[in-house]
Structures are given as structure tokens and as C-alpha cells.
Write a protein that holds these residues in place. Structure first.
Motif, PDB file in Angstrom:
ATOM      1  N   UNK B   9       4.344   1.102   0.434  1.00 23.70           N
ATOM      2  CA  UNK B   9       3.481   0.023   0.894  1.00 23.70           C
ATOM      3  C   UNK B   9       2.968  -0.819  -0.254  1.00 23.70           C
ATOM      4  N   UNK B  10       2.213  -1.843   0.094  1.00 18.39           N
ATOM      5  CA  UNK B  10       1.702  -2.777  -0.901  1.00 18.39           C
ATOM      6  C   UNK B  10       0.320  -2.318  -1.375  1.00 18.39           C
ATOM      7  N   UNK B  13      -2.485  -4.929  -2.393  1.00 17.23           N
ATOM      8  CA  UNK B  13      -3.255  -5.672  -1.402  1.00 17.23           C
ATOM      9  C   UNK B  13      -3.891  -4.767  -0.357  1.00 17.23           C
ATOM     10  N   UNK B  14      -3.328  -3.640  -0.122  1.00 19.59           N
ATOM     11  CA  UNK B  14      -3.852  -2.786   0.934  1.00 19.59           C
ATOM     12  C   UNK B  14      -4.218  -1.432   0.379  1.00 19.59           C
ATOM     13  N   UNK B  15      -5.412  -1.022   0.719  1.00 20.37           N
ATOM     14  CA  UNK B  15      -5.906   0.246   0.230  1.00 20.37           C
ATOM     15  C   UNK B  15      -5.202   1.360   1.004  1.00 20.37           C
ATOM     16  N   UNK B  16      -4.541   2.267   0.277  1.00 17.03           N
ATOM     17  CA  UNK B  16      -3.769   3.350   0.896  1.00 17.03           C
ATOM     18  C   UNK B  16      -2.765   2.817   1.921  1.00 17.03           C
ATOM     19  N   UNK B  17      -2.104   1.765   1.541  1.00 18.36           N
ATOM     20  CA  UNK B  17      -1.127   1.161   2.441  1.00 18.36           C
ATOM     21  C   UNK B  17       0.008   2.144   2.700  1.00 18.36           C
ATOM     22  N   UNK B  18       0.369   2.338   3.952  1.00 17.34           N
ATOM     23  CA  UNK B  18       1.438   3.302   4.246  1.00 17.34           C
ATOM     24  C   UNK B  18       2.801   2.763   3.832  1.00 17.34           C
ATOM     25  N   UNK B  19       3.784   3.637   3.698  1.00 13.98           N
ATOM     26  CA  UNK B  19       5.126   3.152   3.373  1.00 13.98           C
ATOM     27  C   UNK B  19       5.713   2.365   4.536  1.00 13.98           C
ATOM     28  N   UNK B  20       6.732   1.586   4.206  1.00 11.46           N
ATOM     29  CA  UNK B  20       7.336   0.734   5.217  1.00 11.46           C
ATOM     30  C   UNK B  20       8.711   1.274   5.595  1.00 11.46           C
TER      31      UNK B  20
END
Lengths: 766, 262
Positions: B9-10, B13-20
Motif C-alpha cells: 500500500x501507499x 499517504x495512508x497510515x497502515x495502508x493495506x497491500x493492493x
């Protein structure tokens, strides 16, 4: 007979229903003494790929006040071609098409395995799906770019015949005409003044003259299948792609110390008005994408001065939230207009600060299964994938979303329905089965759910009205019928009918069988929904006190103990998990607002009251798995004693998937053992929870956050705040022993909670 | 298997952004049973589903006074002794950082070898790809633009008889954009390969397969393809409506057919 757990799970799989009690107390008085009310969790469109589509219409009971659907519980006289309604006992003639009916030639709806059945209605036009995008342009270029790309991408996921429209807003609101001539044209509205549907209709020159509101029931003329603002994807996909690609940030200058002026309230109002004028009573989604709060016009939640922050819980408690009431009212009015027309309002809020979800929550909550999504930025996988999954398809290749549904409930005479808690609005349908005692959305036996999906779940609260000392009702069983009419994503109208019954029992003589029928998981969620509903209007401590009181009463009623001897307290297996669910519920973000913004609380509660039992239970008491060298992964207690140095933990809180590496594992990882060939098994150990986490991430909607942390890591706090603090800095005798991790907290542990509970339950003073 | 991947994930920009997850993985669905079980009943104390004591018959359970009552969960887990013993002293961990464990003692290395009991076997065929950014596999030669655009151009020519001029011009404009991006090196080889596969499907009149590849490109590589892909999408939709005789793709083509994800 099967055990109760088997019975419960079979019924859930077949009918999508779980009851708090599976044997029902036969009198009103005894039912109220059960503490946990008789209630059902209903998942109306639970996925049933095995259901055959029945291509004819349901046969209804001829009594005007009943109109129940023919079902397996009805008694049938095959010779006289008559059937008796199991709800009102009316005798009905079968329709002419059923002349061939006999014991060996029964229609599907009479077979016991079709207690849940789905009819596909052939009459009526096939309606297109409608998607109206309402797009905020007050955001950073990176965000806007990502959002534009997601919207362009969505055009590839929509069916070619779906109608799409576009409204953009910043300081002004633009309604875009989607012509095919390659010229972009739009109508610009000021963001400070609200418009009625009629004004909008005149200004946009909309062609549909008939009154949109209140048209339900009467035969509305066929609406035009598209207009200049809503066009089929297959026709305008290229123009719309260009139009989206050319969208720019709101051009109005934003001076230092100011927020951009964002006319969200008017933009949403125009969206609602546009659909109201053109497609009343047709399934449609208004999808609103916002990068910040409404800062001007009706619906504003904060002023444009950056020095004045958006309201906090503190402000709300002090009655110092200047815009809250007025804007809530604005969005509530919009939500009721939209839901009256079967339109869904989704909100995708991607910003670091609050955006006003608290004020806007009624939009998604009243219009059914809608998506209220909260992320930090549009350029995150969290937003992008959540958005993609909105368009997920089932095994038959149709969208999992359903539109414009109504749910009606029919009951045996001894039962009435008090109300529903979940994403629905009342249709104010009075009838013989409506109770005077309202719980949640009550006073009706019909509810509208503008949007729903296979996991949308309503809590329905029931009341036993049979008088005390009256005999057990006729037939020995009480029955319920749930009739869900909805627009399938293929455009067809469908009717899903579930008919279910449970035995009555005299609570004075058969209390054991009632107690044995207790479904503690369903009961926990049904009580939790009641508590969450209270929390919306009452002070937090009052709600907790109410919940505690109910728990104590339940222990008093069903526990086995000697008065004033806490150690003698025993709870049977059927109830054994319930106190623990309540313990975790008390600590959950659904009832505790501490450390959450008003928007976050609204978001968590919004998700909680619509998901099915399994998901809701994960939200209340997260699931914890341990991975070690000692065997395959195993579920472990959500307790600080489960945090061991040589373990990896995987926690699922629904909103977060967290991997925690114990102290020793973290050191091994730091030392790089996983790179060495002779420690290949360690590499596998590290990988196993990652694979399982991906599986969870893969299926969850909305996309959860993903946290990879370790012993001593700052983000380990998410784990530490969820586990039962059985070891804290206060009971340090466990330090140094390899038996878990002490939590620095003054919160009570489950052990202390249980000790107090037992004391109170057995107390003769209580 | 270009189309099955998971990318991080990003985190910027994103806190604890999950994988895509890629489109292919999302469509493939889940292969394992979900992890929804809760902690096991600890043998010593049973708050969570205490085991019946003295084995009462099921109907007695509700009232049996012999049942376990509510007792707190244990302070110790089932087997508190599963400490990993260091391997024989001959084997010294070669990494010096390992020596500084907070308790002052040496960090014992993880146990070596042996079977790996800690991962759950997938209940279906394993369609998962390893997580994290993958090195771009490049076994095949890069597809040829000429081959791709000739198919698209032929399809467009076939459409011109039935489809309005405006639409055809719009499609043509996007095909030029595609060629520009391709020749100026703005397309990754994955996109090129999948475009090649897409045109092969078009040639064999597998419209749904072609449409599916278009969708996967939009989902996985929207930044690269969003400007022109809608033209391809439209082209697929228009050509599938044409009668087959209007579609006469030139048979001789140097491009080798390539297996596609479906």
C-alpha cells in the motif's frame, strides 16, 4: 435431534436468521423475565447460490390483513385444493395454475427445504442501474488525480447499460451534461443556497413533470431511460473519461489560514433532487467523494477559519458545536427524500481530519446498505480497493448489491414486532403484528432498505403477547415470515421469502429447555445493537450501566448459585461466553468514545449495525491467532497471557489486521535468520501469518488497515489495547515469568470484571 | 502470471495502508477457510466454553451443578514450557547483532530445519503469489507495437461501416495515444504484454476474454492506461456487435499466441 449449536448453524445457513432464544417462552410476562429480549438477526439476502429462481409469483393468503406467502408450514388439503394460512388460519383456494397439485406433486414453496425461497417477478420494466458521482474538487492534486483514475476505472467495472452522472463541487456546484458531441457543458450553482426539487427541475430543464415525492404505490408513468445528465456508460464512456481526466482543483483561491470553501451540502442536495425528479422509485446510488468537511452553505459543519477546529466530543458535550444540529437536520432531510425514492447515498471520505461523518451519518444509515468509507487519502490502497469491491460480483456474475428493498414481517398471533435496528427506515405500515412497545425503528411491520448486500443484517426485536397462564399457543410453535422485495442488480424485481418457526415452552416448567436454546452469540450482538442505539442519544456511562444491569439480571436469572456466596456461582455452557462478549463490548469503540473523534465513532457504529453476526462478533471481540514452532496456527485467548516472545500473533479487529512479532521472533528477524538457508523454517514461520492476513484482506469489505509490528513497537498498542489486561503493572508478580506481557493500564481485567459480576449476581441486596 | 500479484500500500499517504491485490487475484476469490475461530477452551479454567465435567448428558447440561462455573482465564497458557532451547554450542549465529538481546543473554537462534508445521495448507489450488513487489519476469520478448495496433486498426476499420463517425474518430484518437505512449516508452512491459494478449483475444473473437483483460489493465495499471483504454473498451464493445463477415482479421501474423489468465 441435533444439538442446539448444529440447529442454529443449519438455520443460519438456510434462512439467514439467528434468534436470541430458539425455544420461546409462551407468555408475555415470562418473556420479559428472560432479560435478553426475543429477537432475530436477519440477513435478508444471505448468499444462497443454490437457490433455484422461481419464475412465478408467490401465492398470498386471501385475508386482507394477512397476505402471508404460501410456505412449508401451511396445511394443505390436496383433494379440496385448499391451504390454511399458518399465521391467520384462513383457508385459501389454490390459484388455477395449481390444479395439478398432489402429495407427490408439490410446488417448491411447500417443500421443507425451501423455507427460504426466491421468486423472480416477470412483470414490470427492467430498470437500469444508476450511479451518480458527486466529486469534491477541493483537494491536493495527488489526491484528485488518484480519485479521477479510480472513477475512470469504475466505468470499466459498471455494466454497459448502467446510467452514470457527474456532479462536481468546490465553492460552486457543477452539474455536468454528458452529451456525445465532444463539447463539455455544465450548469453551475452557487453553493450557499439550497434548491428544492422543483427549482432544480426548472433550472435544469428536466423532463419528468410528475410529482416525484409520494408517488409510491400509484402507477407512475414510465420515466425516460436517460436524460442529459444521466447517460448509459456504453454511450458516454469516452467523453466521461475525458471529462474526468480534465477535472481541475477548485480554482477559487484559498488564502492562508483558511479552509477551501466546500459546498458539499448543496451538492448532495442537487444530486438528491436530480434523481428525485428523474428516477423516483428506482434503485440508484449517489456516490459522494469528499476530501474535507462542508465549509459553506446548508450542511456546513465547520467554518472556513483554520484556527477554529472542527467539533470534538468535548465541544458536543459542552453544547459548543455551532453547526452540528443545523447541518444534521439538512442531511437528515436529504436522507429521507432519497430513501423515499429508493436512492442510496454513499460517502467516501478521505482526509486526515474529520469531514463531518457525524452529521452526515444519516445519509448512509437511512438509505440502506451504503458505504461510508473513511481513509486518509484517495491515493491509498484502502480507498482504491474498497471502491473496487463495491463493484464485486457473485458467482453468477452479477453485482452483489441490491436496490430499493422493502422488508415485511408476518407473525403468529402471539408475537408482535417492536422494531428494527439496522440500516433501514420505517414504511409506517400498521398491522395486526405491530407492537405498541417500540424498539429502534418501530411502529411498523415494513421497512425500506434502499441498498443492501449479502451481509446486510437487521436486528428485529419481538414481543410475546400471549397472556400469562394462558395455554401454550395452538400448534406448539410460533412462526415468522420475512418477505424481502428488492431490485436485483440484473434489473429484475425479486421476492425472497423466509418462513421459520420455533417451539413454545412454558417458562415455569420448562425453563431448562429455554435456557438450553440460548444463542449467546446472537444475543450478544442483539444486546450490543440496543446499546449502540442508546449510545447515540444517551451519555456513555448511562449506557454502560444499563448494559451491566442487564448482564447482572441475566446472571441472576440463569446462573446457579447460593445467595451471597460468589464462589458458588456457575453458569451453564450456553451462557459461558456471554459475559466475556459484554466485557469486550464495554471496551469497544462502539460504546467508548475516548480516543475517537465523533466521525470515527459514527463510522465504527455505522459498520457495526449493518454487518452480519460473524463480522459483528469480530468487531466486539477480535480474533487472535498464534503462530509458533510448536504446531500449526491456533486460535488463542484475547488475553495478555497470549503475548509470548517466541510467537507471532495475528489479530483481526475487522477494521485492522495486525501482525505482532513476539520479542524473540522480532530479534531473530532483526538478526536476519530468515535469510539463512538452514533457518528456512523460520522464514516460513514469518510468512505464515502474512499469508493468512492477506486472505483476510482479500475478502474483507471495507478494506481494513494492515499493521505489521513487534514487541516494543509503537503500533503494538493496537494489540495491547484490545487484549484482556490479565497482567498489568499493578499485579507484577507475573513479571519475569514467560507467561505473557503486562499491560500498562488501569482498566479492569476480565477476571476482576467477573469477580464483581459474580458478587453482584449472588447478592441478596441487588 | 503477470496478473496475479500483491503490491504494498501507499504508506506515504495512508497510515497502515493495506497491500493492493491485483484484479486477477480479486476475481480469483478466496482459497482458504476464514480465520474466525476464537481462543480454545483452556484446560484449567473455562470461561470460554468450559468442557463439561463428569460428562453430563446434553439435556442435563443446562442445569447441572457440576459444570464449571465462571472462572477467569488462566495466567498461564496451556504449555508455558515451550521455550526454544539454543542449538548445540558448535553453531554460533554468525550475526553479531544477535548478541545484544535486552536481557543480556545471547539470543538463541530459531530452531533449524525440520518440517514446517506453522502454515495452514490452502484448501484449494494455490493461486497466491508472493507478496511484495515482484521482480518483473521477462521471459518472453517484448510484444511488437505493430502487431497490436494493426489488429486494433483493422477492428476500427470494420466498425466504420456501422458506427458513427464521431465515435470512430474518438476511438482513433485514443489508438494514437496508445501508440504515442508505447513508442515513447511510457508503457511497462506488463501492460504491453497484456495488450498483446488482448488483441489476440480480439482476433479470435473472444470478446469477453478481451474485455476482461481490458478490465484487469484498468484496475491494475490505471495510471498508465486510463487515457486511451476507454477507446479499446469501446472498440471491443462495438466490434462484438458487428456481424462476423465484417471482421476479417488478416490471418498471417507474426505474433505468437500467448496463454492468458483465463
Amino acid at each position: 435431534m441435533a444439538t442446539f449449536p448444529e440447529f442454529i448453524s443449519q438455520n443460519e445457513e438456510r434462512d439467514g436468521v439467528r434468534f436470541s432464544w430458539n425455544v420461546w417462552p409462551s407468555s408475555r410476562l415470562e418473556a420479559t423475565r428472560m432479560v435478553v429480549p426475543l429477537a432475530a438477526l436477519l440477513t435478508p439476502l444471505r448468499e444462497r447460490p443454490d437457490l433455484p429462481p422461481i419464475q412465478y409469483e408467490p401465492v398470498l393468503c386471501s385475508r386482507a390483513t394477512c397476505r402471508a406467502v404460501l410456505n412449508p408450514l401451511c396445511q394443505v388439503d390436496y383433494r379440496a385444493k385448499l391451504w390454511a394460512c399458518n399465521f391467520c388460519y384462513q383457508r385459501n383456494q389454490f390459484p388455477p395454475t395449481y390444479t395439478g397439485i398432489s402429495e407427490v406433486n408439490q410446488p417448491a414453496e411447500l417443500l421443507p427445504q425451501f423455507s427460504t425461497i426466491e421468486y423472480v417477478v416477470q412483470r414490470g420494466p427492467q430498470m437500469p442501474l444508476i450511479f451518480l458521482y458527486v466529486v469534491d474538487t477541493c483537494m491536493e492534486d495527488e489526491d484528485l488525480q488518484a480519485l479521477k483514475e479510480s472513477l475512470q476505472m469504475s466505468l470499466s467495472l459498471l455494466p454497459p447499460t448502467a446510467l452514470v452522472g457527474l456532479i462536481t463541487f468546490g465553492r460552486m456546484v457543477q452539474v455536468h451534461e454528458l452529451g456525445c458531441e465532444g463539447i463539455s457543458k455544465s450548469y453551475v450553482f452557487r453553493g450557499t443556497k439550497d434548491l428544492s426539487a422543483k427549482q432544480l427541475q426548472e433550472m435544469l430543464g428536466l423532463t419528468k413533470p410528475s410529482a416525484a415525492q409520494g408517488a409510491r404505490g400509484q402507477q407512475a408513468p414510465q420515466p425516460p431511460l436517460s436524460n442529459r445528465f444521466l447517460q448509459p456508460v456504453q454511450k458516454i464512456d469516452m467523453n466521461l473519461t475525458d471529462l474526468l481526466g480534465e477535472l481541475q482543483r477548485d480554482p477559487w483561491p484559498v488564502t492562508q489560514g483558511k479552509r477551501p470553501l466546500r459546498s458539499l451540502g448543496v451538492a448532495m442536495s442537487i444530486a438528491v433532487g436530480l434523481l428525485e425528479c428523474t428516477f423516483p422509485n428506482t434503485g440508484a446510488r449517489i456516490m459522494t467523494f469528499i476530501g474535507g468537511p462542508a465549509t459553506q452553505g446548508p450542511g456546513m459543519v465547520v467554518g472556513d477559519e483554520l484556527k477554529t477546529p472542527i467539533r470534538s466530543w468535548h465541544d458536543i458535550e459542552k453544547d459548543n458545536a455551532k453547526y452540528m444540529k443545523k447541518s444534521t437536520k439538512h442531511y437528515e432531510a436529504l436522507a429521507s427524500r432519497a430513501s423515499a425514492n429508493g436512492h442510496i447515498m454513499d460517502i467516501y471520505a478521505c482526509a486526515l481530519d474529520q469531514t463531518g461523518l457525524l452529521e452526515m451519518k444519516c445519509c448512509p444509515n437511512h438509505t440502506g446498505y451504503c458505504y461510508m468509507v473513511m481513509a486518509d487519502s484517495f491515493n491509498t490502497s484502502l480507498f482504491k480497493q474498497t471502491f473496487q469491491r463495491v463493484f464485486a460480483k457473485d458467482e453468477q456474475g452479477t453485482f452483489k448489491m441490491a436496490f430499493a428493498a422493502t422488508l415485511e414481517i408476518k407473525t403468529s398471533r402471539e408475537i408482535k414486532v417492536s422494531g428494527a435496528i439496522g440500516p433501514c427506515v420505517s414504511l409506517n405500515a400498521k398491522g395486526p403484528c405491530v407492537s405498541e412497545n417500540e424498539i429502534g425503528t418501530g411502529g411498523t411491520c415494513q421497512w425500506k432498505m434502499c441498498g443492501l448486500d449479502p451481509s446486510t443484517t437487521l436486528a428485529l426485536y419481538l414481543e410475546v403477547v400471549n397472556q400469562h397462564n394462558a395455554p401454550i399457543p395452538q400448534g406448539g410453535r410460533g412462526a415468522l415470515q420475512f418477505v424481502t422485495q428488492y431490485q436485483h442488480s440484473s434489473g429484475q424485481r425479486r421476492i425472497r421469502v423466509t418462513t421459520t418457526a420455533r417451539n413454545w415452552a412454558d417458562a415455569q416448567t420448562q425453563i431448562q429447555s429455554i435456557a438450553a436454546s440460548f444463542d449467546q452469540e446472537a444475543a450478544a450482538i442483539l444486546m450490543a445493537r440496543l446499546a449502540v442505539q442508546r449510545a447515540e442519544s444517551e451519555e456513555g456511562p448511562d449506557v454502560l450501566r444499563w448494559l451491566d444491569r442487564q448482564l447482572i439480571r441475566l446472571c441472576q436469572k440463569f446462573g446457579d448459585y447460593h445467595k451471597d456466596d460468589p464462589n458458588s456461582f456457575r453458569f451453564s455452557e450456553t451462557f459461558s461466553l456471554y459475559p466475556q462478549f459484554m466485557f469486550h463490548l464495554r471496551r469497544s469503540p462502539f460504546l467508548q468514545v475516548f480516543n475517537n473523534s465523533p466521525d470515527e465513532s459514527s463510522y465504527y457504529r455505522h459498520q457495526f449495525v449493518r454487518h452480519d453476526l460473524t463480522q459483528a462478533l469480530i468487531m466486539v471481540q477480535p480474533v487472535l491467532y498464534a503462530y509458533s514452532f510448536n504446531g500449526p496456527p491456533e486460535p488463542v485467548l484475547l488475553d495478555s497471557s497470549s503475548i509470548l516472545p517466541d510467537r507471532i500473533l495475528l489479530m483481526d479487529t475487522f477494521f485492522q489486521i495486525l501482525i505482532y512479532h513476539g520479542e524473540m521472533v522480532a530479534q531473530w528477524r532483526k538478526a536476519g535468520y530468515q535469510e539463512m538457508t538452514e533457518y528456512e523454517n523460520f522464514r516460513h514461520l514469518l510468512q505464515a501469518p502474512v499469508d493468512d492476513a492477506q486472505e483476510l484482506l482479500h475478502t474483507r469489505f471495507p478494506m481494513p488497515r494492515y499493521i505489521d509490528t513487534e514487541h516494543g513497537g509503537s503500533q503494538a498498542r493496537f494489540l495491547l489495547s484490545k487484549v484482556n489486561p490479565s497482567q498489568t503493572h499493578n499485579n507484577m508478580y507475573n513479571w519475569g515469568q514467560e507467561s505473557g506481557a503486562p499491560i500498562l493500564t488501569d482498566d479492569v481485567s476480565l477476571q476482576v470484571f467477573m469477580d464483581h459480576l459474580k458478587k453482584l449476581a449472588v447478592s441478596s441486596a441487588a | 502470471m503477470d496478473d496475479l500479484f500483491v503490491k504494498p500500500g501507499n504508506q506515504e499517504r495512508g497510515w497502515n495502508d493495506p497491500p493492493q491485490f491485483s484484479y486477477g487475484l480479486q476475481v480469483a476469490g478466496s482459497t482458504r477457510s476464514p480465520l474466525t475461530k476464537r481462543g480454545p477452551p483452556p484446560p484449567a479454567a473455562g470461561l470460554q466454553a468450559p468442557p463439561p465435567c463428569g460428562d453430563p448428558s446434553p439435556d442435563q447440561q443446562a442445569t447441572s451443578p457440576h459444570l464449571h462455573g465462571i472462572t477467569p482465564p488462566p495466567h498461564k497458557m496451556t504449555t508455558p514450557t515451550h521455550r526454544i532451547t539454543p542449538p548445540p554450542s558448535g553453531v554460533t549465529p554468525p550475526l553479531s547483532q544477535a548478541t545484544s538481546s535486552p536481557c543480556g543473554s545471547r539470543l538463541p537462534p530459531p530452531p533449524k530445519g525440520g518440517p514446517c508445521p506453522m502454515s495452514r495448507p490452502p484448501s484449494g489450488p494455490d493461486s497466491k503469489a508472493p507478496c511484495g513487489p515482484r521482480a518483473e519476469p521477462d521471459p518472453q520478448p517484448e510484444p511488437d507495437l505493430q502487431a497490436v495496433s494493426s489488429v486494433l486498426a483493422e477492428a476500427l476499420e470494420a466498425c466504420r461501416q456501422n458506427v458513427s463517425r464521431q465515435v470512430c474518430e474518438d476511438i482513433a484518437k485514443r489508438l494514437r495515444l496508445l501508440e504515442d505512449s508505447w513508442t515513447s516508452g511510457r508503457l511497462s512491459s506488463t501492460v504491453k504484454r497484456r495488450m498483446n494478449a488482448l488483441t489476440l483475444e480480439m482476433k479470435s473473437s473472444h470478446w469477453s476474454a478481451a474485455d476482461d483483460i481490458h478490465r484487469s489493465l484498468m484496475v491494475d495499471h490505471v495510471t498508465e492506461v486510463s487515457q486511451w483504454m476507454v477507446g479499446i473498451k469501446r472498440l471491443i464493445a462495438e466490434t462484438r456487435n458487428l456481424s462476423p463477415e465484417l471482421l476479417a482479421f488478416s490471418p498471417a501474423d507474426p505474433v505468437q499466441p500467448e496463454p492468458v489468465g483465463n
